[in-house]
Design an enzyme around this catalytic site. Structure first.
Site, PDB file in Angstrom:
ATOM      1  N   CYS A 130      -4.291  -0.632   2.506  1.00  0.00           N
ATOM      2  CA  CYS A 130      -3.721  -1.901   2.033  1.00  0.00           C
ATOM      3  C   CYS A 130      -2.981  -1.756   0.708  1.00  0.00           C
ATOM      4  O   CYS A 130      -1.890  -2.313   0.532  1.00  0.00           O
ATOM      5  CB  CYS A 130      -4.816  -2.954   1.904  1.00  0.00           C
ATOM      6  SG  CYS A 130      -6.294  -2.381   1.024  1.00  0.00           S
ATOM      7  N   HIS A 237      -4.155  -7.980  -3.556  1.00  0.00           N
ATOM      8  CA  HIS A 237      -4.179  -6.852  -4.489  1.00  0.00           C
ATOM      9  C   HIS A 237      -2.975  -6.936  -5.420  1.00  0.00           C
ATOM     10  O   HIS A 237      -1.879  -7.333  -5.011  1.00  0.00           O
ATOM     11  CB  HIS A 237      -4.101  -5.521  -3.736  1.00  0.00           C
ATOM     12  CG  HIS A 237      -5.319  -5.183  -2.938  1.00  0.00           C
ATOM     13  ND1 HIS A 237      -6.523  -5.830  -3.073  1.00  0.00           N
ATOM     14  CD2 HIS A 237      -5.513  -4.219  -1.981  1.00  0.00           C
ATOM     15  CE1 HIS A 237      -7.407  -5.292  -2.240  1.00  0.00           C
ATOM     16  NE2 HIS A 237      -6.810  -4.323  -1.567  1.00  0.00           N
TER      17      HIS A 237
END
Length: 336
Positions: A130, A237
């Site tokens: 990710c 993130h």
């Protein structure tokens, strides 16, 4: 064309999001099969108003099916054990674990960046990590225009990256409860460790970013380093990325380049305090980039701030986009 689709790990955080995105994108699903562990088998999961019974993931429950695409999000060991059975029945496996990413025979793909790699698949395609995924569209654009010398990643990774248990640790920690997933309290804290430590002092997560960046960009000698930190944010993130380029650049040209890059939104208006933040990026598809500025301490170097929803673009969305790209390129079997 319609496709018979399997979602492996259908009851997990990413599996659930895959089903949501398949619905949002109106992916042409003919028959849908939901797989999970024995513990979840028999549960009812809804998709487009219809209830589906979860199937236990075991060999005999795979080999008797006709499946075109299998979206995997059930962990590396599970993928290593069961992906081959889906390939055996003619399915293309799109795997979200780290099991196949560095396998030389398996393409590692971000559709906006290296779709041509899909042509070489042998039944399995790997979804990148990710934290790697969200940097790739930005770095690919810069690489094509200026060339890359070195990349320095500093990540601020949300607890959703550790699954439902990670989210629960944050929520429960805010109520004063002790963590169950993380080794330390995450509420009000930062943990400078994601995954286990290796002999070189880096964590597995950090080395994933190093190696996957090189593979996706086809730059095996690129100098890359990373420090990955878990932060008390639920979803999305964030990354501070320092990029040394091969040639000098005009900052206005960089803004224009990134503004015209597929899958990227430039949000950089410091006069009005506009920049990407995880709270506002959550639930959105693009990669957001801001705080774009020259690094005056080093020649031909940029500082960037990149934020993306790690469960969407960082996992489920990227996997579905790979499936869409396979269909677009005529690399999927299906039914009229």
């Amino acid at each position: 064309m319609q496709y018979d689709v399997a979602v492996v790990g259908a009851t997990g955080l990413v599996g659930t999001k895959m089903l949501e995105i398949l619905t949002e994108k109106n992916f042409p699903v003919r028959n849908l099969y939901m797989y999970a562990s024995k513990k979840s088998a028999g549960k009812e999961v809804e998709y487009k108003g219809k209830s589906y019974k979860v199937i236990e993931l075991k060999k005999e429950n795979i080999l008797d099916k006709d499946i075109d695409i299998a979206l995997f999000s059930a962990g590396g060991d599970t993928s290593l054990e069961f992906a081959k059975y889906f390939v055996e029945i003619g399915a293309v496996v799109i795997d979200n674990s780290s099991a196949w990413r560095m396998d030389k025979e398996v393409p590692l793909v971000v559709p906006e960046v290296n779709p041509e790699a899909l042509k070489d698949h042998n039944g399995i395609i790997a979804n990148p990590n990710c934290s790697t995924i969200q940097a790739m569209p930005v770095l690919k654009a810069l690489s094509d225009r200026y060339g890359l010398e070195r990349v320095v990643y500093s990540t601020y990774q949300a607890v959703a990256g550790a699954g439902i248990q990670g989210i629960m640790d944050l929520q429960n920690g805010l109520k004063g409860e002790k963590p169950k997933k993380f080794q330390y309290d995450i509420a009000g804290n930062l943990i400078p460790q994601i995954d286990t430590f290796l002999d070189n002092g880096y964590t597995k997560e950090e080395m994933k970013m190093v190696n996957e960046t090189r593979k996706i960009l086809s730059l095996p000698e690129l100098r890359v380093t990373a420090t990955c930190v878990r932060v008390p944010v639920e979803t999305s993130h964030s990354e501070s990325v320092n990029v040394e380029l091969k040639s000098d650049f005009d900052l206005k040209e960089v803004f224009e380049l990134l503004s015209n890059t597929e899958g990227v939104v430039v949000e950089d208006d410091t006069a009005n305090l506009k920049y990407p933040m995880p709270l506002y990026v959550a639930g959105k598809d693009p990669v957001y980039v801001g705080r774009i500025r020259r690094d005056y301490s080093n020649k031909n170097t940029l500082n960037l701030w990149i934020v993306s929803d790690n469960i969407r673009k960082g996992a489920a969305l990227n996997a579905v986009q790979i499936a869409e790209k396979l269909a677009e390129m005529g690399l999927l079997e299906g039914a009229e």
